[in-house]
Write a protein that holds these residues in place. Structure first.
Motif, PDB file in Angstrom:
ATOM      1  N   GLY A 115      42.016  49.748  52.341  1.00 39.09           N
ATOM      2  CA  GLY A 115      42.086  49.146  51.021  1.00 39.09           C
ATOM      3  C   GLY A 115      42.625  47.732  51.021  1.00 39.09           C
ATOM      4  O   GLY A 115      42.619  47.066  49.988  1.00 39.09           O
ATOM      5  N   ALA A 116      43.092  47.260  52.166  1.00 40.20           N
ATOM      6  CA  ALA A 116      43.644  45.908  52.269  1.00 40.20           C
ATOM      7  C   ALA A 116      42.679  45.013  53.042  1.00 40.20           C
ATOM      8  O   ALA A 116      42.034  45.452  53.998  1.00 40.20           O
ATOM      9  CB  ALA A 116      44.997  45.935  52.965  1.00 40.20           C
ATOM     10  N   ASP A 117      42.607  43.740  52.644  1.00 38.20           N
ATOM     11  CA  ASP A 117      41.729  42.779  53.303  1.00 38.20           C
ATOM     12  C   ASP A 117      42.485  41.877  54.271  1.00 38.20           C
ATOM     13  O   ASP A 117      41.902  41.393  55.248  1.00 38.20           O
ATOM     14  CB  ASP A 117      41.053  41.885  52.263  1.00 38.20           C
ATOM     15  CG  ASP A 117      40.214  42.667  51.274  1.00 38.20           C
ATOM     16  OD1 ASP A 117      39.503  43.598  51.699  1.00 38.20           O
ATOM     17  OD2 ASP A 117      40.287  42.360  50.067  1.00 38.20           O
ATOM     18  N   ARG A 220      46.338  52.448  37.475  1.00 41.31           N
ATOM     19  CA  ARG A 220      45.397  51.421  37.916  1.00 41.31           C
ATOM     20  C   ARG A 220      44.652  50.830  36.710  1.00 41.31           C
ATOM     21  O   ARG A 220      44.482  49.603  36.589  1.00 41.31           O
ATOM     22  CB  ARG A 220      44.435  52.057  38.900  1.00 41.31           C
ATOM     23  CG  ARG A 220      43.273  51.207  39.429  1.00 41.31           C
ATOM     24  CD  ARG A 220      43.702  50.110  40.379  1.00 41.31           C
ATOM     25  NE  ARG A 220      44.093  48.893  39.676  1.00 41.31           N
ATOM     26  CZ  ARG A 220      44.539  47.802  40.278  1.00 41.31           C
ATOM     27  NH1 ARG A 220      44.661  47.796  41.603  1.00 41.31           N
ATOM     28  NH2 ARG A 220      44.866  46.737  39.586  1.00 41.31           N
ATOM     29  N   ASP A 224      44.794  46.925  35.146  1.00 39.39           N
ATOM     30  CA  ASP A 224      43.577  46.130  34.948  1.00 39.39           C
ATOM     31  C   ASP A 224      43.452  45.683  33.492  1.00 39.39           C
ATOM     32  O   ASP A 224      43.084  44.540  33.197  1.00 39.39           O
ATOM     33  CB  ASP A 224      42.349  46.949  35.349  1.00 39.39           C
ATOM     34  CG  ASP A 224      42.290  47.221  36.847  1.00 39.39           C
ATOM     35  OD1 ASP A 224      42.954  46.491  37.605  1.00 39.39           O
ATOM     36  OD2 ASP A 224      41.595  48.176  37.248  1.00 39.39           O
ATOM     37  N   ARG A 253      43.430  52.177  45.144  1.00 36.10           N
ATOM     38  CA  ARG A 253      43.575  50.891  45.815  1.00 36.10           C
ATOM     39  C   ARG A 253      44.492  49.983  45.004  1.00 36.10           C
ATOM     40  O   ARG A 253      44.126  49.548  43.909  1.00 36.10           O
ATOM     41  CB  ARG A 253      42.225  50.204  46.010  1.00 36.10           C
ATOM     42  CG  ARG A 253      42.342  48.930  46.857  1.00 36.10           C
ATOM     43  CD  ARG A 253      41.053  48.131  46.856  1.00 36.10           C
ATOM     44  NE  ARG A 253      41.142  47.018  47.814  1.00 36.10           N
ATOM     45  CZ  ARG A 253      40.304  45.982  47.836  1.00 36.10           C
ATOM     46  NH1 ARG A 253      39.332  45.905  46.958  1.00 36.10           N
ATOM     47  NH2 ARG A 253      40.467  45.022  48.731  1.00 36.10           N
ATOM     48  N   ASP A 255      46.574  46.360  44.311  1.00 36.89           N
ATOM     49  CA  ASP A 255      46.276  44.955  44.578  1.00 36.89           C
ATOM     50  C   ASP A 255      47.028  44.477  45.812  1.00 36.89           C
ATOM     51  O   ASP A 255      46.489  43.715  46.629  1.00 36.89           O
ATOM     52  CB  ASP A 255      46.652  44.102  43.369  1.00 36.89           C
ATOM     53  CG  ASP A 255      45.850  44.477  42.142  1.00 36.89           C
ATOM     54  OD1 ASP A 255      44.614  44.381  42.197  1.00 36.89           O
ATOM     55  OD2 ASP A 255      46.466  44.908  41.142  1.00 36.89           O
ATOM     56  N   LEU A 256      48.274  44.924  45.919  1.00 39.57           N
ATOM     57  CA  LEU A 256      49.128  44.577  47.060  1.00 39.57           C
ATOM     58  C   LEU A 256      49.874  45.828  47.491  1.00 39.57           C
ATOM     59  O   LEU A 256      50.152  46.709  46.670  1.00 39.57           O
ATOM     60  CB  LEU A 256      50.138  43.490  46.670  1.00 39.57           C
ATOM     61  CG  LEU A 256      49.577  42.158  46.171  1.00 39.57           C
ATOM     62  CD1 LEU A 256      50.699  41.308  45.566  1.00 39.57           C
ATOM     63  CD2 LEU A 256      48.878  41.402  47.300  1.00 39.57           C
ATOM     64  N   GLY A 274      47.028  43.139  51.148  1.00 39.90           N
ATOM     65  CA  GLY A 274      46.422  43.104  49.836  1.00 39.90           C
ATOM     66  C   GLY A 274      45.022  42.549  49.806  1.00 39.90           C
ATOM     67  O   GLY A 274      44.399  42.296  50.855  1.00 39.90           O
ATOM     68  N   ARG A 275      44.548  42.353  48.596  1.00 39.02           N
ATOM     69  CA  ARG A 275      43.210  41.815  48.371  1.00 39.02           C
ATOM     70  C   ARG A 275      43.137  40.369  48.832  1.00 39.02           C
ATOM     71  O   ARG A 275      44.067  39.587  48.646  1.00 39.02           O
ATOM     72  CB  ARG A 275      42.843  41.922  46.893  1.00 39.02           C
ATOM     73  CG  ARG A 275      42.666  43.350  46.423  1.00 39.02           C
ATOM     74  CD  ARG A 275      42.330  43.477  44.945  1.00 39.02           C
ATOM     75  NE  ARG A 275      41.994  42.227  44.284  1.00 39.02           N
ATOM     76  CZ  ARG A 275      42.505  41.853  43.121  1.00 39.02           C
ATOM     77  NH1 ARG A 275      43.414  42.599  42.513  1.00 39.02           N
ATOM     78  NH2 ARG A 275      42.123  40.714  42.564  1.00 39.02           N
ATOM     79  N   ARG A 276      42.000  40.017  49.409  1.00 42.94           N
ATOM     80  CA  ARG A 276      41.846  38.696  50.008  1.00 42.94           C
ATOM     81  C   ARG A 276      42.103  37.562  49.007  1.00 42.94           C
ATOM     82  O   ARG A 276      42.788  36.586  49.312  1.00 42.94           O
ATOM     83  CB  ARG A 276      40.442  38.572  50.606  1.00 42.94           C
ATOM     84  CG  ARG A 276      40.191  37.240  51.314  1.00 42.94           C
ATOM     85  CD  ARG A 276      38.836  37.230  51.995  1.00 42.94           C
ATOM     86  NE  ARG A 276      38.709  38.304  52.968  1.00 42.94           N
ATOM     87  CZ  ARG A 276      39.181  38.243  54.206  1.00 42.94           C
ATOM     88  NH1 ARG A 276      39.817  37.159  54.624  1.00 42.94           N
ATOM     89  NH2 ARG A 276      39.007  39.252  55.035  1.00 42.94           N
ATOM     90  N   GLU A 277      41.549  37.685  47.807  1.00 46.67           N
ATOM     91  CA  GLU A 277      41.673  36.580  46.850  1.00 46.67           C
ATOM     92  C   GLU A 277      43.122  36.321  46.449  1.00 46.67           C
ATOM     93  O   GLU A 277      43.479  35.194  46.080  1.00 46.67           O
ATOM     94  CB  GLU A 277      40.815  36.836  45.610  1.00 46.67           C
ATOM     95  CG  GLU A 277      41.184  38.077  44.822  1.00 46.67           C
ATOM     96  CD  GLU A 277      40.401  39.314  45.242  1.00 46.67           C
ATOM     97  OE1 GLU A 277      40.192  40.187  44.380  1.00 46.67           O
ATOM     98  OE2 GLU A 277      40.004  39.407  46.431  1.00 46.67           O
TER      99      GLU A 277
END
Length: 448
Positions: A115-117, A220, A224, A253, A255-256, A274-277
């Motif tokens: 779930g992490a990038d 979650r 959002d 999942r 975010d971090l 976490g998420r790439r962005e």
């Protein structure tokens, strides 16, 4: 024959503990390791460990639980980890540029946590959680943080300001962190309604509390809806619930996510993932104002990275979680059966996830009791069992559990006697333990 406290000799440990109090505030470098967490004059100073057994300065041995505050899941002195560390540090420990181990360790981590990038390594859990808060604030443009009513997330001001031990922390800093209740979506909704929350920080589960059906999906969805980042603290659940943490078990999942403890089987390493962005806001591929995410001298130290890689290998080639759970199931069943036989099941209970057990100690009034907890700790120490909990490791064998259950049988008999007489008087030596995080040194203040 009735047990008489004081059979074990703690002379050398007590001498060393007294010296520690002269040299180190509180006599330990971690509040949870403090002498005030153990019966007076019975706080062993340890000198070595092997598997799940440890030896103190007086030569006493114990089956240990808690295992380095839950940081050791494979056992003390686990050879594959030690060999990996020895091989790595023989070529140097810290350099002025990244080393290849950083690439390989990051790949291993992201393979375990799909779930992490991206991931960034550090040394302490608080490094990761505070970096997550900083990143969430930057990403959302908000400042407030919502934390779940769970015990501990960071040594830093944003969290400690809301505890009893908040001396030295500005009130305005503490006011920026608000609480919500676990398994209570309306509680979280009320907090998020302010529109000021940058991050929702929580453990997906704890030893005693599993998420109710739909709860984590609801969290979650609320994050959002209100534009807050969901941050999972995986310090305990990571490598104890599964190699991929609680997020892998429950299919959510974040975010971090923040990791530590068992990542290195006791070697110091933590991680923010976490998420790439989001993670790229601390990098060189963003046009936004950069976030000072994590920048630590010792985060990429070779020994800890090698330790993590060996831990990751152990989790992909063996099943440490299953062994921890097997040991925990045997232990909980054995101790709870003893308590039932003695008629004290409502006062002494082993509870929790099998890989993360605690014992609950209640007094005659049915309320949790520090005095009765201390009595139980005292009796276990006398019989070669050390631990503030019954958190197991993969190194706990059936024989170790049998030893513990036998010790608990005798300790529970003393406990039952105290329940019958309505007090620990005459059975407990010294003052009861006290909460590790409290406003005053009393009730375990030391004389000057």
């Amino acid at each position: 024959m009735e047990h008489e406290p004081g059979r074990r000799d703690f002379t050398r440990s007590n001498e060393l503990q007294a010296r520690l109090h002269d040299l180190v505030p509180g006599g330990a470098h971690t509040y949870a390791r403090g002498a005030d967490q153990y019966p007076e004059q019975m706080a062993p100073i340890l000198v070595r460990g092997s598997g799940c057994r440890v030896w103190d300065a007086d030569g006493n041995w114990y089956v240990e639980y808690g295992m380095g505050l839950r940081s050791v899941t494979l056992g003390h002195g686990y050879r594959p980890v030690l060999d990996a560390v020895a091989g790595a540090i023989a070529d140097g420990v810290s350099f002025s540029r990244p080393i290849e181990l950083e690439v390989r360790a990051a790949e291993d981590f992201l393979n375990l946590v799909p779930g992490a990038d991206m991931v960034k390594f550090a040394k302490n859990g608080s490094d990761a959680t505070t970096a997550a808060v900083r990143l969430a604030r930057a990403a959302t443009g908000r400042t407030a943080v919502a934390v779940c009513d769970q015990p501990f997330f960071s040594v830093d001001d944003w969290f400690i300001g809301g505890t009893e031990m908040n001396s030295g922390i500005p009130a305005e800093t503490a006011a920026g962190t608000v609480r919500f209740r676990y398994n209570d979506l309306p509680s979280l909704t009320a907090v998020l309604n302010s529109g000021a929350i940058a991050a929702v920080v929580m453990e997906a589960a704890t030893a005693l509390h599993e998420p109710e059906p739909g709860y984590l999906h609801g969290v979650r969805a609320l994050c959002d809806r209100y534009g807050a980042l969901l941050v999972f603290d995986e310090m305990i659940t990571g490598f104890r619930w599964s190699a991929g943490g609680a997020q892998a078990v429950y299919g959510i999942r974040p975010d971090l996510s923040c990791w530590g403890k068992a990542m290195g089987n006791g070697f110091p390493i933590s991680a923010l993932a976490g998420r790439r962005e989001l993670m790229e806001l601390g990098g060189l591929r963003t046009d936004r104002d950069r976030v000072f995410l994590l920048s630590t001298t010792h985060g990429p130290e070779a020994g800890a990275l090698a330790a993590f890689r060996a831990v990751a290998r152990a989790y992909t080639t063996t099943d440490p979680v299953a062994r921890m759970e097997h040991a925990g199931e045997l232990l909980a069943a054995g101790v709870n059966a003893i308590a039932a036989d003695l008629g004290i099941a409502e006062y002494l209970q082993v509870m929790g996830r099998p890989s993360c057990l605690i014992f609950v100690t209640r007094g005659p009034d049915g309320a949790p009791s520090q005095a009765f907890r201390t009595l139980f700790l005292q009796e276990l120490l006398e019989r070669g069992v050390l631990g503030q909990s019954f958190v197991t490791s993969a190194a706990h064998t059936d024989a170790d559990i049998e030893h513990t259950v036998a010790a608990c049988r005798e300790a529970a008999a003393v406990y039952a006697k105290a329940i019958d007489q309505g007090t620990v008087e005459g059975l407990l030596v010294g003052r009861p333990v006290a909460p590790a995080i409290r406003r005053h040194a009393a009730p375990r203040r030391l004389g000057v």
